[in-house]
Design an enzyme around this catalytic site. Structure first.
Site, PDB file in Angstrom:
ATOM      1  N   LYS A  26      38.134  46.165  48.456  1.00 35.96           N
ATOM      2  CA  LYS A  26      38.247  44.742  48.106  1.00 35.96           C
ATOM      3  C   LYS A  26      37.144  44.370  47.109  1.00 35.96           C
ATOM      4  CE  LYS A  26      36.397  41.596  50.957  1.00 35.96           C
ATOM      5  NZ  LYS A  26      35.387  40.703  50.377  1.00 35.96           N
ATOM      6  N   ASN A  27      35.923  44.818  47.392  1.00 36.70           N
ATOM      7  CA  ASN A  27      34.773  44.374  46.590  1.00 36.70           C
ATOM      8  C   ASN A  27      34.624  45.114  45.278  1.00 36.70           C
ATOM      9  OD1 ASN A  27      34.350  42.555  48.581  1.00 36.70           O
ATOM     10  ND2 ASN A  27      32.591  43.604  49.481  1.00 36.70           N
ATOM     11  N   ARG A  98      34.429  32.879  47.288  1.00 36.00           N
ATOM     12  CA  ARG A  98      33.180  32.929  46.535  1.00 36.00           C
ATOM     13  C   ARG A  98      33.294  33.883  45.359  1.00 36.00           C
ATOM     14  NH1 ARG A  98      27.979  32.903  46.091  1.00 36.00           N
ATOM     15  NH2 ARG A  98      27.008  34.837  45.445  1.00 36.00           N
ATOM     16  N   CYS A 122      29.332  29.996  52.892  1.00 34.51           N
ATOM     17  CA  CYS A 122      30.277  30.381  53.951  1.00 34.51           C
ATOM     18  C   CYS A 122      29.462  30.571  55.225  1.00 34.51           C
ATOM     19  CB  CYS A 122      31.027  31.644  53.556  1.00 34.51           C
ATOM     20  SG  CYS A 122      29.939  33.044  53.406  1.00 34.51           S
ATOM     21  N   ARG A 127      24.677  31.304  49.757  1.00 34.13           N
ATOM     22  CA  ARG A 127      25.335  32.080  48.701  1.00 34.13           C
ATOM     23  C   ARG A 127      25.308  31.400  47.321  1.00 34.13           C
ATOM     24  NH1 ARG A 127      29.981  35.447  51.123  1.00 34.13           N
ATOM     25  NH2 ARG A 127      29.302  36.806  49.451  1.00 34.13           N
ATOM     26  N   PRO A 128      24.112  31.110  46.820  1.00 31.30           N
ATOM     27  CA  PRO A 128      23.976  30.496  45.490  1.00 31.30           C
ATOM     28  C   PRO A 128      24.375  31.491  44.386  1.00 31.30           C
ATOM     29  CG  PRO A 128      21.837  31.155  46.324  1.00 31.30           C
ATOM     30  CD  PRO A 128      22.809  31.401  47.438  1.00 31.30           C
ATOM     31  N   ILE A 129      24.483  30.957  43.148  1.00 31.42           N
ATOM     32  CA  ILE A 129      24.723  31.854  42.000  1.00 31.42           C
ATOM     33  C   ILE A 129      23.649  31.641  40.928  1.00 31.42           C
ATOM     34  CG2 ILE A 129      27.227  32.089  42.375  1.00 31.42           C
ATOM     35  CD1 ILE A 129      27.621  30.096  40.045  1.00 31.42           C
ATOM     36  N   ASP A 130      22.458  31.264  41.374  1.00 28.79           N
ATOM     37  CA  ASP A 130      21.363  30.992  40.416  1.00 28.79           C
ATOM     38  C   ASP A 130      21.048  32.200  39.538  1.00 28.79           C
ATOM     39  OD1 ASP A 130      20.530  31.854  43.076  1.00 28.79           O
ATOM     40  OD2 ASP A 130      18.519  31.918  42.236  1.00 28.79           O
ATOM     41  N   LEU A 131      21.136  33.405  40.091  1.00 34.78           N
ATOM     42  CA  LEU A 131      20.798  34.599  39.293  1.00 34.78           C
ATOM     43  C   LEU A 131      21.862  34.861  38.227  1.00 34.78           C
ATOM     44  CD1 LEU A 131      19.508  36.967  42.140  1.00 34.78           C
ATOM     45  CD2 LEU A 131      18.177  35.470  40.624  1.00 34.78           C
ATOM     46  N   ASP A 310      27.515  44.608  55.124  1.00 36.71           N
ATOM     47  CA  ASP A 310      28.907  44.407  55.544  1.00 36.71           C
ATOM     48  C   ASP A 310      29.292  45.293  56.731  1.00 36.71           C
ATOM     49  OD1 ASP A 310      30.224  43.883  52.182  1.00 36.71           O
ATOM     50  OD2 ASP A 310      29.053  42.625  53.537  1.00 36.71           O
ATOM     51  N   ARG A 402      41.574  38.732  54.972  1.00 38.93           N
ATOM     52  CA  ARG A 402      40.939  38.685  53.651  1.00 38.93           C
ATOM     53  C   ARG A 402      40.548  40.090  53.196  1.00 38.93           C
ATOM     54  NH1 ARG A 402      36.566  33.988  52.944  1.00 38.93           N
ATOM     55  NH2 ARG A 402      36.586  35.027  50.942  1.00 38.93           N
TER      56      ARG A 402
HETATM   57  C1  EPZ Z   1      28.855  41.000  47.521  1.00 40.29           C
HETATM   58  O1  EPZ Z   1      28.603  39.609  47.650  1.00 40.29           O
HETATM   59  C2  EPZ Z   1      30.007  41.298  48.468  1.00 40.29           C
HETATM   60  N1  EPZ Z   1      31.186  40.537  48.054  1.00 40.29           N
HETATM   61  C3  EPZ Z   1      29.619  40.940  49.901  1.00 40.29           C
HETATM   62  O2  EPZ Z   1      30.697  41.327  50.759  1.00 40.29           O
HETATM   63  C4  EPZ Z   1      28.378  41.748  50.282  1.00 40.29           C
HETATM   64  O3  EPZ Z   1      27.972  41.373  51.577  1.00 40.29           O
HETATM   65  C5  EPZ Z   1      27.261  41.471  49.272  1.00 40.29           C
HETATM   66  O4  EPZ Z   1      27.718  41.779  47.939  1.00 40.29           O
HETATM   67  C6  EPZ Z   1      26.023  42.310  49.546  1.00 40.29           C
HETATM   68  O5  EPZ Z   1      26.339  43.658  49.518  1.00 40.29           O
HETATM   69  C7  EPZ Z   1      31.906  40.968  46.991  1.00 40.29           C
HETATM   70  O6  EPZ Z   1      31.578  41.958  46.357  1.00 40.29           O
HETATM   71  C8  EPZ Z   1      33.109  40.166  46.632  1.00 40.29           C
HETATM   72  P1  EPZ Z   1      24.809  39.375  46.398  1.00 40.29           P
HETATM   73  P2  EPZ Z   1      27.606  38.873  46.601  1.00 40.29           P
HETATM   74  O7  EPZ Z   1      24.911  38.571  45.164  1.00 40.29           O
HETATM   75  O8  EPZ Z   1      27.819  39.410  45.241  1.00 40.29           O
HETATM   76  C9  EPZ Z   1      21.517  36.117  47.303  1.00 40.29           C
HETATM   77  C10 EPZ Z   1      32.328  41.077  52.416  1.00 40.29           C
HETATM   78  O9  EPZ Z   1      32.222  40.965  53.642  1.00 40.29           O
HETATM   79  N2  EPZ Z   1      21.815  35.649  45.942  1.00 40.29           N
HETATM   80  O10 EPZ Z   1      24.341  40.793  46.319  1.00 40.29           O
HETATM   81  O11 EPZ Z   1      27.728  37.426  46.839  1.00 40.29           O
HETATM   82  C11 EPZ Z   1      22.683  35.842  48.249  1.00 40.29           C
HETATM   83  O12 EPZ Z   1      22.597  34.533  48.763  1.00 40.29           O
HETATM   84  C12 EPZ Z   1      31.392  40.307  51.496  1.00 40.29           C
HETATM   85  O13 EPZ Z   1      33.149  41.828  51.834  1.00 40.29           O
HETATM   86  C13 EPZ Z   1      21.038  34.622  45.402  1.00 40.29           C
HETATM   87  O14 EPZ Z   1      20.119  34.117  46.040  1.00 40.29           O
HETATM   88  O15 EPZ Z   1      26.202  39.385  47.162  1.00 40.29           O
HETATM   89  C14 EPZ Z   1      22.488  36.889  49.316  1.00 40.29           C
HETATM   90  O16 EPZ Z   1      21.516  36.434  50.241  1.00 40.29           O
HETATM   91  C15 EPZ Z   1      30.469  39.392  52.270  1.00 40.29           C
HETATM   92  N3  EPZ Z   1      21.330  34.182  44.152  1.00 40.29           N
HETATM   93  C16 EPZ Z   1      21.916  38.080  48.549  1.00 40.29           C
HETATM   94  O17 EPZ Z   1      21.402  37.542  47.307  1.00 40.29           O
HETATM   95  C17 EPZ Z   1      22.353  34.705  43.397  1.00 40.29           C
HETATM   96  O18 EPZ Z   1      22.545  34.268  42.249  1.00 40.29           O
HETATM   97  C18 EPZ Z   1      22.951  39.150  48.245  1.00 40.29           C
HETATM   98  O19 EPZ Z   1      23.929  38.535  47.456  1.00 40.29           O
HETATM   99  C19 EPZ Z   1      23.118  35.736  43.970  1.00 40.29           C
HETATM  100  C20 EPZ Z   1      22.837  36.202  45.236  1.00 40.29           C
END
Ligand code: EPZ
Length: 422
Positions: A26-27, A98, A122, A127-131, A310, A402
């Site tokens: 999925k991811n 997201r 969620c 789950r921000p997207i600031d980065l 996960d 999902r």
């Molecule tokens: C991906 O989410 C996966 N989803 C998630 O799987 C997975 O848990 C996660 O990576 C970590 O491995 C998909 O690929 C669709 P991150 P993503 O950006 O990209 C923080 C599942 O169950 N962060 O690596 O959202 C964030 O809040 C899902 O299949 C910021 O602060 O993960 C989190 O605490 C759940 N700012 C951490 O980083 C940002 O701009 C990891 O997030 C981005 C992230």
């Protein structure tokens, strides 16, 4: 998809036996589908795309932007992208998932502008997207956020060196796609090293984007004027594979899982070996053999190649009936232990102290009515139900649909006594 039934009823205590094939990841599928938006009149053909609720949401999102989505059967999808598409992602679809935020980078790079509601948080965290946004601004984008909607503009993104404060999977993916059409070379450091990143790089290279993924947490991307049609295959779903590995272990069954990439699950296999699990790993399959009872192990979740967040909840389910006390430290998300209250309703003995779950292993679990609070929590409750004595009913299965293709049929093919109820 099993018309999204809401409850799975499980009669536990039956060892799983047989052979199943892992689904496409999925991811990995979600970002590579979003990459089609870089095309201006062309197509992206993808194999091994799983049939999941989230994949359908991404298909709806791409259609709403003007992409012609063709299901070719047997998990093959062709995404035909016309010369002109919309640059505005509809709120209803972005709120639903997201991962919709992954259209931001490609839309901005290809249309010079993008409008996208901020994705919702969620149950596992804010789950921000600031980065994501910080990297795009560094590449020259003008970004405004008004009433929870991102307005991004950039006549031409400029390649440059970017350092990610955190190896965010989504930020890495969005910036890689944006860099594909930027002017000049982009070097992104401290990127996520999940296998899904390699899959995206392969798809972008199939579309003509020169990428050097040095495997050292750094990627170099030479921007080009136009990408061309491409095709590729989605990698196997390492988290689905771990879920079935743990289900086999918890029920004391003998299960073979085909279509795996062992390197993608090294951290889990190492931890399971430490806990006394017995299995044989081949080139693209794994065979689980029964063991009496795991013993307790401890770990912390980390970005790849560390133990994946996960797989944390399914692993906790397995450790809830191990011998001894296990500690799990969750480092990726603020609220990823909600499911432990549900496991405790089944007789587990789990305490939460800050970001650590203390799991005092019990001899066995008993059936109960429980609720899935997120995708992986639902999976943990299902495998707990398979091992428990008696009947478990897992509700809010919408979370599980999902990310787990035909989980009812797959479990039935392994001898599980499961049925779906409304
Ligand atoms: C991906 O989410 C996966 N989803 C998630 O799987 C997975 O848990 C996660 O990576 C970590 O491995 C998909 O690929 C669709 P991150 P993503 O950006 O990209 C923080 C599942 O169950 N962060 O690596 O959202 C964030 O809040 C899902 O299949 C910021 O602060 O993960 C989190 O605490 C759940 N700012 C951490 O980083 C940002 O701009 C990891 O997030 C981005 C992230």
């Amino acid at each position: 998809m099993s018309e999204l039934k809401n409850i799975m009823r499980i009669e536990g205590g039956v060892p799983l036996n047989g052979t199943i094939k892992a689904q496409g990841a999925k991811n990995a599928a979600l970002p590579v589908m979003a990459a089609c938006l870089l095309l201006k009149g062309g197509s992206l053909t993808l194999d091994n795309v799983p049939d999941l609720y989230d994949i359908n949401t991404m298909k709806e999102l791409l259609k709403s932007l003007g992409v012609n989505v063709k299901d070719l059967g047997a998990n093959k999808v062709m995404l035909d992208v016309p010369e002109n598409i919309s640059h505005e992602a509809p709120e209803s679809l972005v709120r639903k998932m997201r991962a919709s935020s992954l259209v931001l980078g490609p839309l901005l790079a290809r249309c010079g502008k993008a409008v996208m509601p901020l994705p919702g948080g969620c149950s596992i965290g804010s789950r921000p997207i600031d980065l994501h946004l910080k990297g795009l601004v560094q590449m020259g984008a003008k970004i405004e956020i008004k009433s929870g909607v991102v307005y991004a503009k950039a006549d031409k993104l400029r390649g440059r060196r970017i350092y990610l404060d955190f190896p965010s999977v989504g930020a890495t993916e969005n910036l890689m796609m944006a860099a594909a059409l930027a002017h000049g070379e982009t070097i992104i450091e401290n990127i996520a090293r999940e296998p899904e990143i390699d899959n995206l790089a392969d798809v972008l290279m199939s579309m003509g984007v020169p990428i050097d993924l040095e495997g050292t947490g750094c990627v170099r991307i030479k921007g080009i004027d136009e990408v061309h049609s491409g095709s590729d295959k989605v990698i196997p779903d390492r988290i689905e594979i771990c879920t079935y590995i743990l289900a086999a272990i918890m029920t004391g069954g003998q299960v073979t899982i085909n279509n795996i990439i062992p390197d993608h699950i090294d951290a889990i296999l190492a931890k399971l070996e430490e806990a006394g699990a017995k299995f044989k790993v081949n080139k693209d399959s794994i065979i689980l053999t029964p063991v009496k009872r795991l013993h307790a192990v401890s770990f912390r979740t980390m970005p790849f190649p560390g133990f994946p967040t996960d797989a944390q909840s399914p692993m906790a389910a397995a450790l809830s009936i191990a011998k001894g006390t296990s500690l799990i430290e969750e480092n990726l998300f603020q609220a990823r232990f909600l499911y432990t209250q549900e496991l405790n309703k089944m007789g587990a003995n789990i305490d939460i102290k800050g970001d650590t779950a203390i799991i005092n292993g019990v001899e066995s679990l008993h059936g109960a009515d429980v609720k899935a609070t997120d995708l992986r929590a639902g999976a943990a409750l299902i495998i707990a139900g398979l091992a428990a004595q008696g009947v478990t009913q897992v509700s809010d299965m919408v979370h599980v649909w999902r990310g787990y293709e035909a989980i009812d049929a797959k479990l039935k093919s392994l001898g599980a006594r499961v049925e779906l109820l409304d």
